[in-house]
Design a protein around this motif. Structure first.
Motif, PDB file in Angstrom:
ATOM      1  N   PHE A 151       0.879  -1.219  -0.148  1.00 52.96           N
ATOM      2  CA  PHE A 151       0.231   0.035   0.053  1.00 52.96           C
ATOM      3  C   PHE A 151       0.926   1.192   0.123  1.00 52.96           C
ATOM      4  CE2 PHE A 151      -2.844  -3.488   1.449  1.00 52.96           C
ATOM      5  CZ  PHE A 151      -3.921  -3.146   0.886  1.00 52.96           C
ATOM      6  N   PRO A 152       0.562   2.338  -0.839  1.00 51.91           N
ATOM      7  CA  PRO A 152      -0.651   2.110  -1.949  1.00 51.91           C
ATOM      8  C   PRO A 152      -0.560   1.328  -2.965  1.00 51.91           C
ATOM      9  CG  PRO A 152       0.704   4.181  -2.146  1.00 51.91           C
ATOM     10  CD  PRO A 152       1.277   3.521  -0.900  1.00 51.91           C
ATOM     11  N   THR A 153      -1.514   1.006  -3.528  1.00 47.15           N
ATOM     12  CA  THR A 153      -1.355  -0.308  -4.492  1.00 47.15           C
ATOM     13  C   THR A 153      -0.750   0.364  -5.889  1.00 47.15           C
ATOM     14  OG1 THR A 153      -3.284  -1.356  -3.604  1.00 47.15           O
ATOM     15  CG2 THR A 153      -2.579  -2.284  -5.724  1.00 47.15           C
ATOM     16  N   HIS A 154       0.130  -0.479  -6.398  1.00 47.96           N
ATOM     17  CA  HIS A 154       1.000   0.113  -7.599  1.00 47.96           C
ATOM     18  C   HIS A 154      -0.193  -0.227  -8.897  1.00 47.96           C
ATOM     19  CE1 HIS A 154       3.346  -0.389 -11.092  1.00 47.96           C
ATOM     20  NE2 HIS A 154       4.490  -0.121 -10.267  1.00 47.96           N
ATOM     21  N   SER A 155      -0.581   1.021  -9.374  1.00 50.22           N
ATOM     22  CA  SER A 155      -1.759   1.326 -10.305  1.00 50.22           C
ATOM     23  C   SER A 155      -1.354   0.595 -11.656  1.00 50.22           C
ATOM     24  CB  SER A 155      -2.087   2.917 -10.705  1.00 50.22           C
ATOM     25  OG  SER A 155      -1.007   3.376 -11.185  1.00 50.22           O
ATOM     26  N   GLY A 156      -0.083   0.189 -11.958  1.00 47.12           N
ATOM     27  CA  GLY A 156       0.139  -0.240 -13.172  1.00 47.12           C
ATOM     28  C   GLY A 156      -0.009  -1.917 -13.025  1.00 47.12           C
ATOM     29  N   ALA A 157       0.569  -2.336 -11.885  1.00 47.35           N
ATOM     30  CA  ALA A 157       0.343  -3.715 -11.536  1.00 47.35           C
ATOM     31  C   ALA A 157      -1.476  -4.103 -11.613  1.00 47.35           C
ATOM     32  CB  ALA A 157       0.912  -4.097 -10.287  1.00 47.35           C
ATOM     33  N   LEU A 158      -2.198  -3.129 -10.877  1.00 52.42           N
ATOM     34  CA  LEU A 158      -3.584  -3.273 -10.887  1.00 52.42           C
ATOM     35  C   LEU A 158      -4.126  -3.570 -12.226  1.00 52.42           C
ATOM     36  CD1 LEU A 158      -5.390  -1.262  -7.840  1.00 52.42           C
ATOM     37  CD2 LEU A 158      -5.571  -3.556  -8.308  1.00 52.42           C
ATOM     38  N   PHE A 159      -3.541  -2.535 -13.141  1.00 50.76           N
ATOM     39  CA  PHE A 159      -4.211  -2.573 -14.604  1.00 50.76           C
ATOM     40  C   PHE A 159      -4.043  -3.806 -15.229  1.00 50.76           C
ATOM     41  CE2 PHE A 159      -4.481  -1.398 -18.820  1.00 50.76           C
ATOM     42  CZ  PHE A 159      -5.806  -0.363 -18.854  1.00 50.76           C
ATOM     43  N   ASN A 160      -2.667  -4.077 -15.199  1.00 46.15           N
ATOM     44  CA  ASN A 160      -2.360  -5.156 -15.930  1.00 46.15           C
ATOM     45  C   ASN A 160      -2.843  -6.464 -15.419  1.00 46.15           C
ATOM     46  OD1 ASN A 160      -0.824  -3.584 -17.421  1.00 46.15           O
ATOM     47  ND2 ASN A 160       1.085  -4.493 -17.232  1.00 46.15           N
ATOM     48  N   LEU A 161      -3.014  -6.620 -14.072  1.00 46.02           N
ATOM     49  CA  LEU A 161      -3.633  -7.921 -13.404  1.00 46.02           C
ATOM     50  C   LEU A 161      -4.983  -7.895 -13.833  1.00 46.02           C
ATOM     51  CD1 LEU A 161      -3.677 -10.160 -11.522  1.00 46.02           C
ATOM     52  CD2 LEU A 161      -4.102  -8.527  -9.746  1.00 46.02           C
ATOM     53  N   GLY A 162      -5.772  -6.561 -13.975  1.00 47.58           N
ATOM     54  CA  GLY A 162      -7.071  -6.730 -14.580  1.00 47.58           C
ATOM     55  C   GLY A 162      -7.502  -7.076 -15.788  1.00 47.58           C
ATOM     56  N   VAL A 163      -6.454  -6.690 -16.749  1.00 47.63           N
ATOM     57  CA  VAL A 163      -6.242  -7.183 -18.063  1.00 47.63           C
ATOM     58  C   VAL A 163      -6.095  -8.807 -18.147  1.00 47.63           C
ATOM     59  CG1 VAL A 163      -5.256  -7.025 -20.381  1.00 47.63           C
ATOM     60  CG2 VAL A 163      -5.694  -4.873 -19.089  1.00 47.63           C
ATOM     61  N   LEU A 164      -5.357  -9.194 -17.638  1.00 44.97           N
ATOM     62  CA  LEU A 164      -4.888 -10.573 -17.356  1.00 44.97           C
ATOM     63  C   LEU A 164      -6.046 -11.465 -16.787  1.00 44.97           C
ATOM     64  CD1 LEU A 164      -1.326 -11.484 -15.980  1.00 44.97           C
ATOM     65  CD2 LEU A 164      -2.441 -12.025 -18.086  1.00 44.97           C
ATOM     66  N   TYR A 165      -6.849 -10.844 -16.116  1.00 42.39           N
ATOM     67  CA  TYR A 165      -8.180 -11.525 -15.439  1.00 42.39           C
ATOM     68  C   TYR A 165      -8.973 -11.505 -16.603  1.00 42.39           C
ATOM     69  CZ  TYR A 165      -6.818 -11.855 -10.406  1.00 42.39           C
ATOM     70  OH  TYR A 165      -6.252 -12.212  -9.378  1.00 42.39           O
ATOM     71  N   GLU A 166      -9.259 -10.265 -17.191  1.00 42.55           N
ATOM     72  CA  GLU A 166     -10.366 -10.293 -18.303  1.00 42.55           C
ATOM     73  C   GLU A 166      -9.970 -11.431 -19.402  1.00 42.55           C
ATOM     74  OE1 GLU A 166     -12.742  -6.697 -20.700  1.00 42.55           O
ATOM     75  OE2 GLU A 166     -10.793  -6.612 -19.851  1.00 42.55           O
ATOM     76  N   ASP A 167      -8.602 -11.578 -19.867  1.00 43.90           N
ATOM     77  CA  ASP A 167      -8.243 -12.612 -20.886  1.00 43.90           C
ATOM     78  C   ASP A 167      -8.464 -13.900 -20.184  1.00 43.90           C
ATOM     79  OD1 ASP A 167      -7.447 -10.541 -22.631  1.00 43.90           O
ATOM     80  OD2 ASP A 167      -5.227 -10.763 -21.791  1.00 43.90           O
ATOM     81  N   MET A 168      -8.512 -13.998 -19.049  1.00 45.68           N
ATOM     82  CA  MET A 168      -8.993 -15.607 -18.495  1.00 45.68           C
ATOM     83  C   MET A 168     -10.445 -15.744 -17.994  1.00 45.68           C
ATOM     84  SD  MET A 168      -5.586 -15.609 -15.760  1.00 45.68           S
ATOM     85  CE  MET A 168      -5.949 -17.055 -15.048  1.00 45.68           C
ATOM     86  N   GLY A 169     -10.904 -14.808 -18.547  1.00 41.91           N
ATOM     87  CA  GLY A 169     -12.582 -15.134 -18.501  1.00 41.91           C
ATOM     88  C   GLY A 169     -12.989 -14.472 -16.651  1.00 41.91           C
ATOM     89  N   MET A 170     -12.109 -14.050 -16.059  1.00 44.73           N
ATOM     90  CA  MET A 170     -12.423 -13.863 -14.639  1.00 44.73           C
ATOM     91  C   MET A 170     -12.804 -12.496 -14.560  1.00 44.73           C
ATOM     92  SD  MET A 170      -9.104 -16.172 -13.290  1.00 44.73           S
ATOM     93  CE  MET A 170      -9.807 -15.840 -11.569  1.00 44.73           C
TER      94      MET A 170
END
Length: 452
Positions: A229-248
């Motif tokens: 904390f505070p959370t790394h926004s770049g990691a959050l963004f790329n993690l979100g994209v990965l989750y989306e690619d995985m259907g999560m």
């Protein structure tokens, strides 16, 4: 990272009137990263400080603690507002710089780092902050110039090693034409060896893993990176994209929402949040449709496909029952009233349906005479609306295609349909159903589907 004393109390650290400086803020960061449940204690402490603020009792030092606490949660705008009301000291100025950097206000961040150093904040920490700003401004050579000014123990810290790796990763090639990516990775790895959850270094390593197609490895690193904390926004963004690619999609939505909450002006995060939500709803619709298709295949199976006794077969044929759907539309009592159909045949039918997860009578209601839609009770104005084309509802492409498949031309024909009847249409899901409900409920229509 500073080790936590065994009696460390996060809430009291925020609220107490004693010393509150870099060591305390680092301990707060450590506590939050080690135990995410500590966030609730942090929020509680923020609430207590805000109550003091409301009552006019909050001191300048209290504003600094409130600002730092909000910064750790990623509430950057709120953090800056509180820090500006603080004592004007080095700690407040340094965290204003950090918050402005997180907002992408790079020139303001540089100015604030200069002010923090002038006010007495650790010069090495301010230099590292400036180097990070220059790196994010795509000026890696300038970042390295600042890093080269640092000497001694600071060169063995995770933050320094990460900053040097980040600068090298942007330069790509050295003066002799050698690729610098390998060197950058080594710096990241050394940083993680010192601080296993360093967000910047993990982010850099995760990017490299993604480039090599190691999505699982990248996923793990991004998840570790956002634990700080505070959370790394770049990691959050790329993690979100990965989750989306995985259907999560639900996990992706949370990632993009967290960025939007801390950076209200981040239009990219808002766009990706909207897309992930739409994909999630579409995914739910598709799953619903697949389940309906599977059930439809089962219900359309002829009863002749099953090994039934001659007596049961003859009885079902006499009653005009040809498929499992026909069979489930009849009650046990109706079958028993048929000539030569007794308890033995009934048990046989029950067991056969149970193998398919069905039972007699589950569709019996569908045989009832559908309710008649009486328009005589409606005003002439509403009756006139019912004659309008469904085109007037400005439906989405998916909903319009469903109207076409069901041969629904007017609004009057549409409201004679129930929600279940619409959902039976191919590729028509909950999202489209809710869209139609909302459109019908909007003036001048103020209408509902049958049965609602």
């Amino acid at each position: 990272m500073v080790a936590l004393p065994p009696d460390f109390d996060l809430r009291q650290t925020i609220l107490m009137d004693g010393p509150f400086g870099p060591q305390e803020t680092e301990r707060l960061t450590h506590a939050l990263s080690a135990d995410v449940t500590q966030i609730e204690l942090l929020r509680t402490a923020i609430g207590e400080l805000e109550n003091e603020n409301t009552s006019g009792k909050l001191s300048p030092a209290g504003y600094v603690r409130l600002g730092v606490a909000n910064y750790l949660l990623g509430h950057y705008e709120t953090a800056i507002a509180s820090l500006k009301k603080g004592d004007g000291g080095a700690l407040a100025l340094f965290h204003i710089a950090k918050a402005r950097f997180a907002q992408g206000l790079y020139q303001d961040a540089l100015t604030s780092y200069d002010a923090a150093q002038k006010a007495g904040y650790n010069a090495d920490a301010c230099t590292l902050g400036r180097a990070e700003v220059y790196c994010y401004q795509a000026q890696p050579e300038e970042a390295l110039k600042h890093l080269d000014k640092l000497q001694g123990a600071i060169e063995q810290t995770a933050e320094y090693l990460y900053q040097r790796g980040a600068a090298l990763s942007q330069m790509l090639y050295d003066e002799d034409g050698n690729l610098l990516t390998g060197q950058a990775i080594k710096f990241y790895e050394r940083a993680v060896a010192i601080d296993k959850n360093h967000p910047g270094a993990l982010f850099g390593l995760a990017l490299e893993s993604e480039r090599r197609g190691n999505d699982e490895e990248a996923l793990d690193m991004y998840k570790r990176a956002i634990s700080r904390f505070p959370t790394h926004s770049g990691a959050l963004f790329n993690l979100g994209v990965l989750y989306e690619d995985m259907g999560m999609y639900d996990q992706a939505i949370v990632c993009f929402q967290r960025i939007a909450d801390s950076q209200p002006a981040n239009q990219k995060a808002k766009l990706f949040f909207k897309d992930a939500k739409a994909s999630s709803e579409m995914h739910i619709d598709e799953e619903t449709q697949r389940r309906r298709d599977r059930m439809s295949q089962i219900l359309n199976q002829p009863v002749s496909d099953f090994e039934l006794s001659v007596r049961s077969r003859n009885c079902l044929k006499t009653m005009g029952i040809m498929t499992l759907a026909d069979l489930c539309s009849h009650t046990e009592q109706e079958l028993l009233t048929s000539k030569n159909f007794g308890e033995t045949s009934l048990v046989e039918i029950r067991e056969m349906l149970a193998l398919k997860g069905l039972k007699l009578g589950i569709f019996a209601q569908e045989k009832q005479t559908p309710e008649v839609f009486d328009v005589s009770t409606l005003s002439p104005e509403v009756q006139a609306v019912l004659e309008n084309s469904v085109i007037d509802l400005n439906l989405s492409v998916r909903a319009r295609k469903c109207m076409s498949r069901l041969n629904i031309q007017t609004i009057g024909e549409l409201i004679r349909k129930s929600a279940d009847e619409l959902l039976d249409c191919k590729n028509f899901g909950v999202t489209s159903l809710n869209e139609i409900r909302e459109k019908l409920a909007t003036p001048p229509f103020d209408l509902k589907l049958r049965g609602e």
